[in-house]
Design an enzyme around this catalytic site. Structure first.
Site, PDB file in Angstrom:
ATOM      1  CG  HIS A  68       4.399 -77.523 -13.070  1.00 55.79           C
ATOM      2  ND1 HIS A  68       4.907 -79.068 -11.738  1.00 55.79           N
ATOM      3  CD2 HIS A  68       4.766 -76.708 -11.662  1.00 55.79           C
ATOM      4  CE1 HIS A  68       5.150 -78.758 -11.398  1.00 55.79           C
ATOM      5  NE2 HIS A  68       4.869 -77.611 -10.509  1.00 55.79           N
TER       6      HIS A  68
ATOM      7  CB  CYS B 144       5.616 -75.518  -5.965  1.00 58.13           C
ATOM      8  SG  CYS B 144       6.080 -76.344  -7.834  1.00 58.13           S
TER       9      CYS B 144
ATOM     10  CG  HIS C 287     -22.529 -85.278   5.025  1.00 59.00           C
ATOM     11  ND1 HIS C 287     -23.523 -84.547   4.460  1.00 59.00           N
ATOM     12  CD2 HIS C 287     -21.681 -84.327   6.068  1.00 59.00           C
ATOM     13  CE1 HIS C 287     -23.092 -83.400   4.810  1.00 59.00           C
ATOM     14  NE2 HIS C 287     -22.344 -83.024   5.854  1.00 59.00           N
TER      15      HIS C 287
ATOM     16  NE  ARG D  10     -20.203 -77.095   2.820  1.00 62.22           N
ATOM     17  CZ  ARG D  10     -21.155 -76.934   3.791  1.00 62.22           C
ATOM     18  NH1 ARG D  10     -20.343 -76.276   4.482  1.00 62.22           N
ATOM     19  NH2 ARG D  10     -22.461 -76.718   3.996  1.00 62.22           N
TER      20      ARG D  10
ATOM     21  CB  CYS E  76     -19.316 -79.330   7.905  1.00 62.86           C
ATOM     22  SG  CYS E  76     -21.123 -79.922   6.568  1.00 62.86           S
TER      23      CYS E  76
END
Lengths: 269, 150
Positions: A88, A122, A189, A226, A230
């Protein structure tokens, strides 16, 4: 009866002023790139101190992971004797835009790939190396470094074609109540963003800053971490990091924040 | 006078026909005019115990979303639910009880958890499976406490 045009004009003018006042007060803060239409980055819900910490790369504690990732990028790893750079090249060029368009549907894998799962594909297939464990120092460093290459670029995920099915699955997840507390993502949210729950201000739960340096964690963490947090908060069994459920939710949540700038590493509470 | 034999099926039928019959170990209750007229325990709750349950973050955790001036000694009152100052003047006991037991009977889209329900929940964390957030006694204590908010 004679119409009192003067009076009507006066009332109309007063109304126009009132409308004007309300319109101005509703848009009191200009958040610049951190707000697109009604979509607001978590940045806009933070304190001035946290915002200053994020935008100054010398102060931003998440930059440590960016630096670690830059080192890993050039390190030879695995039986193929390659580093990421072998294929890359310069990440500042080749990885630019990745965080803005991921997760993407991978025709070969026949599934949605986010940055974490793509890195592991990868590592295993091309480098013949051990995959990184989720939330490991290596994975957090590499994802923070890669996503940081898209800093400021607007989120632009593809939700048509083969990705459509994942988008729909993620959307259904977002609106489905779960856990003993029986709440869906949308209850906090969407319905209550900007509201105060305990000592915290609820945000729109946007995904444009991940991995995010959370002051509460004292380190950077992934979006799936996260999500798990939650889910557990509403007393619901979380899904695994990298699970199809969270990949689908990641796509949907990224779409909800379309146009918001990539902020990795964002600084949040 | 009806014999015991005829009474038992009658009682069973009345339980089945109650507005919302909750299964499992939960006490069944009847919803009338957006309220639950009878105490879940058959007796009045204890307001002092209710205040503790109300404040406790692992039990009611009511301050996470609601502000109560009388409880200002406790830090961090949330604001996403209405203030409960004077709530006893706005609602009767049966309405307060249903609001705590299952607020979705009143507003199906509410964020407020049902504190006394185990059915129809999705992917509940293992430790909480089959258990309501509060016991019938705790619900009655909280209702008794809410009645003091005048």
């Amino acid at each position: 009866m004679k119409t009192n045009w003067n009076r009507i004009t006066l009332i109309a003018a007063a109304c126009a002023v009132c409308v004007g006042v309300f319109a101005t007060s509703a848009n009191a803060t200009d958040w610049g790139p951190y707000q697109v239409d009604d979509r607001r980055s978590g940045y806009t819900y933070m304190t001035d101190e946290s915002r200053a910490m994020q935008v100054d790369s010398f102060q931003n504690p998440g930059m440590i992971w960016v630096e670690q990732g830059a080192d890993l990028w050039n390190e030879t790893n695995g039986k193929a004797g390659k580093s990421c750079a072998s294929c890359h090249g310069d990440a500042t060029e080749s990885m630019k835009g990745v965080a803005a368009r991921y997760p993407v549907y991978d025709e070969k894998a026949k599934k949605l790939q986010n940055v974490e799962t793509r890195i592991n594909t990868c590592l295993e297939k091309n480098m013949q190396a051990e995959p990184y464990k989720w939330e490991s120092k290596e994975m957090l460093s590499m994802t923070t470094f890669i996503n940081n290459q898209s800093l400021g670029m607007p989120v632009d995920v593809k939700i048509d074609g083969a990705a459509a099915e994942w988008y729909e699955k993620g959307k259904a997840f977002y609106y489905e109540r779960r856990g003993q507390l029986d709440m869906a993502c949308k209850h906090c949210h969407e319905d209550n963003a900007g509201g105060i729950i305990r000592a915290n201000t609820l945000s729109q739960g946007q995904a444009n800053g991940f991995p995010t340096y959370r002051l509460k964690w004292q380190k950077v963490g992934s979006l799936h971490r996260r999500f798990r947090g939650c889910n557990k908060q509403v007393r619901s069994a979380p899904f695994g990091n990298g699970s199809d459920e969270y990949l689908a939710l990641e796509l949907y949540v990224k779409w909800r924040g379309r146009g918001l700038p990539v902020e990795t590493p964002a600084v949040r509470n | 006078m009806p014999s015991l034999k005829t009474l038992i099926p009658a009682i069973a039928a009345s339980v089945l026909l109650a507005g919302t019959a909750t299964a499992g170990d939960l006490v069944s209750y009847k919803v009338v005019d957006y309220g639950i007229p009878s105490s879940l325990t058959g007796k009045a709750g204890d307001a002092a115990a209710g205040e503790k349950t109300f404040v406790n973050r692992k039990l009611g955790n009511c301050l996470a979303c609601h502000q109560v001036t009388k409880l200002s000694a406790h830090p961090f009152h949330g604001e996403i639910g209405p203030s409960l100052d004077g709530v006893a003047e706005r609602y009767e006991e049966p309405q307060l009880r249903l609001q705590v037991v299952n607020a979705k009977e009143i507003n199906p889209d509410t964020i407020m958890p049902a504190f006394y329900r185990t059915e129809g929940l999705h992917r509940v964390l293992k430790n909480f499976k089959g258990k309501p957030v509060l016991t019938a006694e705790q619900v009655e204590d909280v209702v008794a406490y809410l009645k003091t908010l005048k």
